[in-house]
Design a protein around this motif. Structure first.
Motif: not given
Length: 120
Positions: A7, A10, A22, A24, A29, A38
Motif C-alpha cells: 500500500s 498518502q 499516494e 508507493y 513509504n 507517486t
C-alpha cells in the motif's frame, strides 16, 4: 528477492484544492532516497504554487490533462504523454480540464519536502 509494496503512503499536495498523493516508492513509504513513484489524483481546477525542485521529475499522464507552465510557455500533456522537469526549473503544475487528471510522478532522486521550493 522481489518485494511486494502492499500500500502507498498518502499525503496532501500544496495547492488551491484538495489533491491526494499516494507514494508507493520513496522516502515516505519505503525509505528509498534514490527514486520515488507517486500516484497523483488531481481535481478539475487544481493549481499548485510556483515551484522548483532539486530532483528530476517525470510526470506520466494516465487520464485527463496536466498543464506545466514554465519560463518559455506551457505544456499540456494528455494521457499517454510524459513531461520531464529538470532540477531547478521553475514551473507551475495545474489540472484545468473538467475531469481533472490522474498521473504518476517518478522523481530521481526521491521526492522530499526539503528538496522542493515553493514561491509566493
Amino acid at each position: 528477492m522481489p518485494r511486494l509494496i502492499s500500500s502507498p503512503e498518502q499525503f496532501e499536495a500544496v495547492g488551491n484544492k484538495h489533491k491526494l498523493c499516494e507514494e508507493y516508492v520513496g522516502l515516505l513509504n519505503t525509505d528509498d532516497a534514490t527514486v520515488s513513484i507517486t500516484r497523483m489524483r488531481s481535481p478539475a481546477g487544481w493549481e499548485g504554487p510556483t515551484q522548483y525542485s532539486e530532483f528530476h521529475e517525470y510526470a506520466v499522464v494516465l487520464k485527463g490533462l496536466l498543464r506545466v507552465e514554465h519560463a518559455d510557455g506551457k505544456i499540456d500533456a494528455e494521457a499517454g504523454q510524459v513531461v520531464h522537469v529538470e532540477p531547478r526549473e521553475e514551473v507551475i503544475f495545474s489540472t484545468p480540464a473538467e475531469d481533472g487528471c490522474e498521473y504518476l510522478t517518478v522523481c530521481i532522486p526521491a521526492y522530499s519536502r526539503a528538496a522542493i521550493h515553493h514561491k509566493g
